[in-house]
Design a protein around this motif. Structure first.
Motif, PDB file in Angstrom:
ATOM      1  N   LYS A 371      22.975 152.619  22.126  1.00 34.12           N
ATOM      2  CA  LYS A 371      23.528 152.750  20.845  1.00 34.12           C
ATOM      3  C   LYS A 371      23.589 151.398  20.081  1.00 34.12           C
ATOM      4  CE  LYS A 371      24.855 157.069  20.767  1.00 34.12           C
ATOM      5  NZ  LYS A 371      23.952 158.054  20.048  1.00 34.12           N
ATOM      6  N   ALA A 433      31.813 145.315  25.141  1.00 33.31           N
ATOM      7  CA  ALA A 433      32.157 146.698  24.748  1.00 33.31           C
ATOM      8  C   ALA A 433      33.298 146.742  23.610  1.00 33.31           C
ATOM      9  CB  ALA A 433      32.527 147.273  26.009  1.00 33.31           C
ATOM     10  N   GLN A 437      32.797 148.649  20.066  1.00 29.91           N
ATOM     11  CA  GLN A 437      33.725 149.706  19.787  1.00 29.91           C
ATOM     12  C   GLN A 437      34.597 149.145  18.262  1.00 29.91           C
ATOM     13  OE1 GLN A 437      36.056 151.301  23.053  1.00 29.91           O
ATOM     14  NE2 GLN A 437      34.435 150.914  24.616  1.00 29.91           N
ATOM     15  N   ARG A 438      34.986 148.145  18.441  1.00 33.74           N
ATOM     16  CA  ARG A 438      35.644 147.704  17.272  1.00 33.74           C
ATOM     17  C   ARG A 438      35.012 147.789  15.801  1.00 33.74           C
ATOM     18  NH1 ARG A 438      37.219 142.709  18.760  1.00 33.74           N
ATOM     19  NH2 ARG A 438      35.296 141.914  17.362  1.00 33.74           N
ATOM     20  N   TYR A 441      29.985 150.819  16.599  1.00 34.27           N
ATOM     21  CA  TYR A 441      28.769 150.826  17.050  1.00 34.27           C
ATOM     22  C   TYR A 441      28.611 151.992  18.255  1.00 34.27           C
ATOM     23  CZ  TYR A 441      27.104 147.283  13.754  1.00 34.27           C
ATOM     24  OH  TYR A 441      26.495 146.688  12.820  1.00 34.27           O
ATOM     25  N   VAL A 442      29.572 151.676  19.010  1.00 37.60           N
ATOM     26  CA  VAL A 442      29.504 152.585  20.104  1.00 37.60           C
ATOM     27  C   VAL A 442      31.222 153.205  20.502  1.00 37.60           C
ATOM     28  CG1 VAL A 442      27.810 151.167  21.543  1.00 37.60           C
ATOM     29  CG2 VAL A 442      30.164 150.697  21.854  1.00 37.60           C
ATOM     30  N   ARG A 443      30.883 154.198  21.459  1.00 38.47           N
ATOM     31  CA  ARG A 443      32.234 154.731  21.868  1.00 38.47           C
ATOM     32  C   ARG A 443      32.245 154.856  23.208  1.00 38.47           C
ATOM     33  NH1 ARG A 443      32.016 160.825  18.461  1.00 38.47           N
ATOM     34  NH2 ARG A 443      32.111 159.790  16.290  1.00 38.47           N
ATOM     35  N   SER A 444      33.426 155.232  23.980  1.00 37.99           N
ATOM     36  CA  SER A 444      33.498 155.075  25.204  1.00 37.99           C
ATOM     37  C   SER A 444      32.416 155.972  25.780  1.00 37.99           C
ATOM     38  CB  SER A 444      34.904 155.330  25.806  1.00 37.99           C
ATOM     39  OG  SER A 444      34.890 155.369  27.097  1.00 37.99           O
ATOM     40  N   ASP A 446      29.094 155.104  26.094  1.00 39.25           N
ATOM     41  CA  ASP A 446      28.072 154.963  25.500  1.00 39.25           C
ATOM     42  C   ASP A 446      27.091 153.830  26.316  1.00 39.25           C
ATOM     43  OD1 ASP A 446      27.942 156.897  23.644  1.00 39.25           O
ATOM     44  OD2 ASP A 446      28.841 155.656  22.153  1.00 39.25           O
ATOM     45  N   CYS A 470      30.053 151.271  27.910  1.00 38.13           N
ATOM     46  CA  CYS A 470      30.980 150.796  27.312  1.00 38.13           C
ATOM     47  C   CYS A 470      32.146 151.687  27.403  1.00 38.13           C
ATOM     48  CB  CYS A 470      30.759 150.837  25.842  1.00 38.13           C
ATOM     49  SG  CYS A 470      29.465 149.610  25.254  1.00 38.13           S
TER      50      CYS A 470
END
Length: 470
Positions: A371, A433, A437-438, A441-444, A446, A470
């Protein structure tokens, strides 16, 4: 505040956009870096704009770049008897080095370097090439020229001498004063006008040091002749197509633009395409179709950034111009042919471990459909090396340095964030990570590819790639 595009937008500040609310509108419309044009405005104007930009940066919680564009040596005719002269094709006129106010037989041209460099047959262009003359009899203090293309010239109109290597430095006394002022403000980039040869950059580099990135404006044929060395000595390039299109035949500008974009991509240095990109939006709420195609062409070529000048400095629709450029970029990058054209323009890898590692990280991320690519960088070099690959995956650059984060606002596809370096291996994935996430760009769960160098904080030491969950 992450952008849904890769190429960046540079917006010039002027009377139409110097206030905080106006700058906020430009930022929300999509501006990534703001240009302070020191050919116009006062120092107080620029200081007020700079203060407002830094206030916006705190408000939005993300870096915003500021580029100081120095005026450089401006070649102009002097004052005319009636304030203007109408020159007819075929007639002869005389230029003089010394003179207060002159007519056709004593047009003031207060630039001895032009008289020294002039030769029979030399073209002399006035007012961006609208009036063209050919020198018939050069001299030390006066020159006879024949008018090839006539027209009306006015006091202080600009002069171009295509192909002549003039004995002038790109840093005038005004530029030196402005540079000191800009560095005291804290600008992130300094653009040097009228670069002719590599040595022109050396003096500027000595004055700037590492306080700001150095942008070489390419607007003369001589700069094109020395482009490889100019790229090596600069941190970025600006394709200044206004003067360049006067100095070389207009039909040659598109090809030169492509060459310059490719050369900068090969060197992993950002390149800005500038001048008249949406010029009709100075007075109209929409661009011409040709202008939209012009912006799209720069994006298809892989330019890091495209720039708005009068459109945002003194135009009637500054925020609309930025929003339109944002729309054109996003539409172009989403077109089905975009990726194939970008891949076709792929440059060969530089044979060094840092470049190879960054390229491998970009390729790995594409292969595993990560991601995001997350790069830890002390100087911005790691992010530039990843950006050089033009990956289809977002690049998140983490740096502990505010200045570096702001400079990366010019890099294609890079979203920069200020973050602390990991204290050890175990923190690499966690910091990456959390930041990804902040920033959305990604979720848990990914996948992300992390590129970094060991030891941390050492400039140019890109030597590690890690796949992170992540």
């Amino acid at each position: 505040m992450r952008r849904s595009r890769h190429a960046k937008i540079v917006a010039t500040i002027g009377p139409a956009t110097v206030e905080l609310d106006q700058l906020r509108a430009l930022d929300l419309a999509g501006a990534d870096t703001f240009r302070l044009n020191f050919s116009h405005g006062t120092k107080d104007d620029h200081a007020r704009a700079f203060t407002a930009i830094r206030a916006l940066e705190r408000e939005f919680g993300r870096p915003i770049g500021v580029l100081q564009d120095l005026q450089g040596p401006k070649l102009r005719i002097g004052s005319l008897e009636e304030g203007e002269l109408t020159l007819q094709a075929g007639e002869t006129v005389r230029f003089v080095l010394d003179g207060a106010r002159g007519g056709k037989q004593a047009i003031p041209l207060p630039h001895p370097e032009i008289f020294v460099a002039a030769y029979p047959g030399q073209n002399l262009l006035i007012d961006d090439g609208r009036v063209r003359l050919s020198l018939e009899k050069p001299g030390d203090g006066d020159m006879i020229a024949r008018v090839i293309v006539g027209g009306t010239i006015r006091d202080q109109k600009g002069v171009n001498v295509p192909g002549a290597l003039l004995d002038i430095y790109p840093l005038t006394k005004k530029d030196r004063d402005d540079l000191v002022f800009g560095l005291e403000l804290g600008v992130d980039w300094v653009a040097l006008s009228f670069v002719q040869k590599p040595s022109d950059l050396i003096e500027a580099r000595a004055l700037i040091g590492e306080a700001a990135g150095l942008v070489a404006k390419i607007e003369t044929p001589m700069a094109l002749d020395h482009i490889d060395d100019i790229i090596k000595l600069s941190d970025a390039l600006m394709v200044a197509r206004g003067d360049l299109g006067v100095e070389i035949p207009p039909e040659n500008v598109p090809g030169r633009q492509k060459e310059l974009i490719r050369a900068c991509r090969m060197a992993a240095k950002p390149v800005i395409v500038a001048t008249q990109m949406l010029d009709s939006m100075v007075a109209a709420p929409t661009p011409t179709r040709a202008e939209a195609s012009d912006v799209a062409t720069a994006i298809y070529d892989g330019a890091d950034a495209v720039m708005l000048s009068a459109e945002t400095a003194n135009g009637a629709y500054p925020a609309e111009a930025v929003a339109m450029m944002d729309r054109i970029i996003r539409s172009t990058e989403q077109h089905r042919l975009y990726r194939s054209l970008i891949r076709a323009a792929q440059v060969d890898e530089e044979i060094t471990p840092p470049h190879a590692v960054a390229a491998a990280g970009a390729d790995l991320a594409a292969t595993i459909e990560a991601k995001a690519i997350i790069g830890f960088t002390a100087s911005g070099t790691t992010a530039a090396r990843i950006s050089r690959k033009r990956p289809p995956i977002p690049v998140l650059a983490l740096t502990p340095d505010d200045i570096v984060a702001r400079r990366m606002c010019l890099l294609w596809g890079v979203h920069s964030v200020v973050a602390s370096d990991p204290s050890g291996h175990e923190e690499i994935t966690r910091i990456a990570a959390v930041a990804a996430q902040r920033e959305g760009y990604v979720r848990s769960g990914d996948l992300a590819v992390v590129v970094f160098g060991l030891p941390f904080g050492q400039i140019g030491a890109t030597n590690n790639v890690r796949v992170a969950v992540c």
